[in-house]
Each structure stands twice: as C-alpha cells, then as structure tokens.
Design a protein around this motif. Structure first.
Motif, PDB file in Angstrom:
ATOM      1  N   VAL A  18       5.406   8.271   5.524  1.00 20.45           N
ATOM      2  CA  VAL A  18       6.318   7.360   6.322  1.00 20.45           C
ATOM      3  C   VAL A  18       5.909   5.904   6.173  1.00 20.45           C
ATOM      4  CG1 VAL A  18       6.774   8.844   8.191  1.00 20.45           C
ATOM      5  CG2 VAL A  18       4.957   7.671   8.581  1.00 20.45           C
ATOM      6  N   ARG A  19       6.452   4.900   6.262  1.00 18.21           N
ATOM      7  CA  ARG A  19       6.197   3.667   5.831  1.00 18.21           C
ATOM      8  C   ARG A  19       5.406   2.814   6.901  1.00 18.21           C
ATOM      9  NH1 ARG A  19      12.051   3.159   4.454  1.00 18.21           N
ATOM     10  NH2 ARG A  19      12.368   1.523   5.886  1.00 18.21           N
ATOM     11  N   HIS A  20       5.340   3.286   8.069  1.00 11.45           N
ATOM     12  CA  HIS A  20       4.499   2.806   9.093  1.00 11.45           C
ATOM     13  C   HIS A  20       3.880   3.487  10.320  1.00 11.45           C
ATOM     14  CE1 HIS A  20       6.676  -1.453   8.319  1.00 11.45           C
ATOM     15  NE2 HIS A  20       7.796  -0.524   8.202  1.00 11.45           N
ATOM     16  N   PRO A  21       2.935   4.271   9.297  1.00 15.78           N
ATOM     17  CA  PRO A  21       2.111   5.416  10.073  1.00 15.78           C
ATOM     18  C   PRO A  21       1.036   4.830  11.009  1.00 15.78           C
ATOM     19  CG  PRO A  21       1.137   4.809   7.897  1.00 15.78           C
ATOM     20  CD  PRO A  21       2.495   4.494   7.796  1.00 15.78           C
ATOM     21  N   ILE A  54       0.891  -1.301  -0.060  1.00 13.21           N
ATOM     22  CA  ILE A  54       0.015   0.085   0.065  1.00 13.21           C
ATOM     23  C   ILE A  54       0.926   1.235  -0.053  1.00 13.21           C
ATOM     24  CG2 ILE A  54      -1.796   1.225   1.323  1.00 13.21           C
ATOM     25  CD1 ILE A  54      -2.785  -1.355   0.203  1.00 13.21           C
ATOM     26  N   VAL A  55       0.636   2.142  -0.928  1.00 13.50           N
ATOM     27  CA  VAL A  55       1.477   3.346  -0.959  1.00 13.50           C
ATOM     28  C   VAL A  55       0.733   4.487  -1.240  1.00 13.50           C
ATOM     29  CG1 VAL A  55       3.212   2.095  -2.216  1.00 13.50           C
ATOM     30  CG2 VAL A  55       1.559   3.114  -3.624  1.00 13.50           C
ATOM     31  N   ILE A  56      -0.535   4.529  -0.505  1.00  8.20           N
ATOM     32  CA  ILE A  56      -1.292   5.861  -0.501  1.00  8.20           C
ATOM     33  C   ILE A  56      -1.548   6.239   0.853  1.00  8.20           C
ATOM     34  CG2 ILE A  56      -2.645   4.929  -2.513  1.00  8.20           C
ATOM     35  CD1 ILE A  56      -5.117   4.118  -0.846  1.00  8.20           C
ATOM     36  N   GLY A  57      -2.140   7.427   0.801  1.00 12.50           N
ATOM     37  CA  GLY A  57      -2.546   8.060   2.221  1.00 12.50           C
ATOM     38  C   GLY A  57      -1.228   8.645   3.038  1.00 12.50           C
ATOM     39  N   TYR A  70      11.629   7.022   5.535  1.00 12.64           N
ATOM     40  CA  TYR A  70      11.513   6.995   6.981  1.00 12.64           C
ATOM     41  C   TYR A  70      10.291   5.887   7.226  1.00 12.64           C
ATOM     42  CZ  TYR A  70      14.718  10.788   6.759  1.00 12.64           C
ATOM     43  OH  TYR A  70      15.838  11.554   6.673  1.00 12.64           O
ATOM     44  N   ARG A  71      10.683   5.138   8.409  1.00 11.02           N
ATOM     45  CA  ARG A  71       9.684   4.093   8.553  1.00 11.02           C
ATOM     46  C   ARG A  71       8.672   4.741   9.711  1.00 11.02           C
ATOM     47  NH1 ARG A  71      14.824   1.889   9.698  1.00 11.02           N
ATOM     48  NH2 ARG A  71      15.056   0.114   8.291  1.00 11.02           N
ATOM     49  N   LEU A  72       8.898   5.747  10.834  1.00 12.12           N
ATOM     50  CA  LEU A  72       7.904   6.146  11.670  1.00 12.12           C
ATOM     51  C   LEU A  72       8.029   7.706  11.615  1.00 12.12           C
ATOM     52  CD1 LEU A  72       8.270   3.905  14.776  1.00 12.12           C
ATOM     53  CD2 LEU A  72       6.240   4.037  13.248  1.00 12.12           C
ATOM     54  N   ALA A  73       9.298   8.233  11.842  1.00 14.54           N
ATOM     55  CA  ALA A  73       9.331   9.773  12.410  1.00 14.54           C
ATOM     56  C   ALA A  73       9.976  10.550  11.124  1.00 14.54           C
ATOM     57  CB  ALA A  73       9.839  10.035  13.381  1.00 14.54           C
ATOM     58  N   LEU A  82       8.479  -8.062   3.811  1.00 16.84           N
ATOM     59  CA  LEU A  82       8.112  -7.588   2.801  1.00 16.84           C
ATOM     60  C   LEU A  82       9.142  -7.077   1.607  1.00 16.84           C
ATOM     61  CD1 LEU A  82       5.796  -4.995   4.590  1.00 16.84           C
ATOM     62  CD2 LEU A  82       5.024  -6.919   2.906  1.00 16.84           C
ATOM     63  N   ALA A  83      10.659  -6.843   1.947  1.00 16.45           N
ATOM     64  CA  ALA A  83      11.501  -6.520   1.120  1.00 16.45           C
ATOM     65  C   ALA A  83      12.112  -7.532   0.051  1.00 16.45           C
ATOM     66  CB  ALA A  83      12.762  -6.368   2.059  1.00 16.45           C
ATOM     67  N   LYS A  84      11.132  -8.897   0.357  1.00 19.21           N
ATOM     68  CA  LYS A  84      11.180  -9.847  -0.736  1.00 19.21           C
ATOM     69  C   LYS A  84      10.541  -9.350  -1.890  1.00 19.21           C
ATOM     70  CE  LYS A  84      11.866 -13.682   2.704  1.00 19.21           C
ATOM     71  NZ  LYS A  84      10.758 -14.905   3.156  1.00 19.21           N
ATOM     72  N   ASP A  85       9.542  -8.358  -1.745  1.00 21.62           N
ATOM     73  CA  ASP A  85       8.790  -8.015  -2.893  1.00 21.62           C
ATOM     74  C   ASP A  85       9.424  -6.828  -3.457  1.00 21.62           C
ATOM     75  OD1 ASP A  85       6.757  -6.788  -4.348  1.00 21.62           O
ATOM     76  OD2 ASP A  85       5.070  -7.795  -3.188  1.00 21.62           O
ATOM     77  N   ASP A  86       9.547  -6.918  -4.864  1.00 21.73           N
ATOM     78  CA  ASP A  86      10.355  -5.930  -5.595  1.00 21.73           C
ATOM     79  C   ASP A  86       9.435  -4.579  -5.415  1.00 21.73           C
ATOM     80  OD1 ASP A  86      12.409  -4.964  -7.499  1.00 21.73           O
ATOM     81  OD2 ASP A  86      10.730  -4.842  -9.038  1.00 21.73           O
ATOM     82  N   THR A  87       8.222  -4.513  -5.331  1.00 26.49           N
ATOM     83  CA  THR A  87       7.367  -3.318  -5.382  1.00 26.49           C
ATOM     84  C   THR A  87       7.541  -2.737  -4.030  1.00 26.49           C
ATOM     85  OG1 THR A  87       5.563  -4.467  -6.708  1.00 26.49           O
ATOM     86  CG2 THR A  87       4.984  -2.478  -5.320  1.00 26.49           C
ATOM     87  N   TYR A  88       7.992  -3.597  -2.859  1.00 24.54           N
ATOM     88  CA  TYR A  88       8.192  -2.784  -1.676  1.00 24.54           C
ATOM     89  C   TYR A  88       9.393  -2.184  -1.592  1.00 24.54           C
ATOM     90  CZ  TYR A  88       7.693  -1.939   3.341  1.00 24.54           C
ATOM     91  OH  TYR A  88       7.561  -1.214   4.562  1.00 24.54           O
ATOM     92  N   ARG A  89      10.483  -3.081  -2.180  1.00 28.89           N
ATOM     93  CA  ARG A  89      11.805  -2.222  -2.245  1.00 28.89           C
ATOM     94  C   ARG A  89      11.911  -1.020  -3.047  1.00 28.89           C
ATOM     95  NH1 ARG A  89      13.173  -7.720  -3.388  1.00 28.89           N
ATOM     96  NH2 ARG A  89      13.674  -7.490  -5.550  1.00 28.89           N
TER      97      ARG A  89
END
Length: 202
Positions: free
Chosen positions: A134-137, A126-129, A195-198, A180-187
């Motif tokens: 950040v990657r883990h809102p 998921i890459v919206i919103g 950034y993951r969080l902040a 998830l990094a196994k998925d090319d789309t996620y990479r």
C-alpha cells in the motif's frame, strides 16, 4: 531562513511531545495495568521523534490547509483524555492491536529511513518494504494503534477526537499525493501500487 524555521519548529515539537509523554506517564503510574497508555505514548514518540531528525525536504507544502491538517493530525493526542475510560475489551487484547499498529509503523519508518516528516513534502520516493503493498502503510499503522487505544479507553470525547483525526489523516494523505504526483517516479509508483491504505478498499 529555512534552516532557522526548521530549528524552531522541531524544537517546539520536541517540547510539546515531552509534555505529552510526562502527562501520560503520570496516568500510567497511577494505574500500571493501563499498558495501552505506554503504547499510545510510544506511537507519538515514533511519529514526532523521527520527524524531528528527518532530512530537510526538497519541496514542502506550506499550504494553510495542509498545515492545519498536519498540526491536528500530529498533535491530536494532546486532545485525547488519558484518564480511565470504558474498557470495551480486556487491556491485553487492546495492547495486542496497538502492538500490531506499532510494528506496521516501525516497518514503514525503517523503510523510509530519514525520508519522513510531518508536512507533506517530497523527500524522495520510497518503493520498498510495506510500500510495495500500500502507498501509505505508516498511516495504516496509526489507525490500528488508535483503534487499540480506543478499545481500552473508550469515551465519547475520545471517539470524537479519533474520528476527526482519522478524517484529517485521509485529507493529509490526499494532500501528500497531490504534491508527490508532480514527481514522475511517484506517478509510476501509483500506477503499480493501486491502494493507499487498505488493500482492495482504499
């Protein structure tokens, strides 16, 4: 076999959540001024309730470390003391912080729709919103909600539980990204959203 496991796990999860909500409601009825209890319970319902109705993932991480982190990271609220503690700030301010955390959670979960669960899994990228920032809102929302609760229900035990919770959630994020990094789309997504969080920190 997988379907049977899913049914058993989700049923037990619903039972545990129900017991927590009932226990928290009792504390609230004893002192209705403690609105932070309601938002703390709401956060638990959002987290666990949506996981119960999430779609079955394509790949899930059953690694014992991931499982242990997920169990505590999800059900840590059972260890929280909901009896009155020290109010470091007025209840209203603590509730405002919790509300901010819940809004972040809801926004993140609405973006995910049913691509949400407890164990690290690939349910689609998921890459919206808020995921554009950040990657883990969703975890950011958890942290903010916990901070608001702690400010109005401070105690050494609760500080310890939430510190362990936050530490394990960081581990949970790392485990999720390893899968998830196994998925090319996620990479590719990781290269766009750094950034993951902040933003600017982690």
């Amino acid at each position: 076999m997988q379907l049977a496991t899913e049914i058993v796990v989700r049923t037990l999860t619903a039972v545990v959540l129900s017991l927590f909500v009932v226990s928290t409601a009792r504390q609230y009825l004893m002192d209705p001024s403690r609105i932070t209890l309601i938002f703390f319970a709401l956060s638990g319902v959002l987290t666990v309730g949506l996981a119960i109705v999430s779609r079955v993932p394509r790949e899930r991480d059953w690694n014992p470390v991931s499982l242990a982190i997920t169990l505590f990271g999800t059900f840590y609220y059972l260890a929280i003391r909901t009896e009155p503690g020290i109010r470091l700030v007025p209840e209203f301010y603590a509730v405002a912080i919790q509300l901010l955390g819940v809004v972040i959670q809801v926004y993140a979960k609405c973006s995910l729709r049913r691509s949400f669960g407890l164990l690290p899994a690939n349910r689609g990228v998921i890459v919206i919103g808020p995921y554009r920032v950040v990657r883990h809102p969703m975890y950011l929302g958890y942290f903010v909600t916990d901070a608001g609760f702690l400010l109005a229900n401070f105690g050494h035990w609760n500080v310890l539980v939430i510190f362990i919770q936050w530490t394990l959630q960081i581990g949970r994020i790392m485990q999720e990204e390893r899968l998830l990094a196994k998925d090319d789309t996620y990479r590719k997504y990781m290269s766009r959203v750094r950034y993951r969080l902040a933003f600017g920190l982690f």
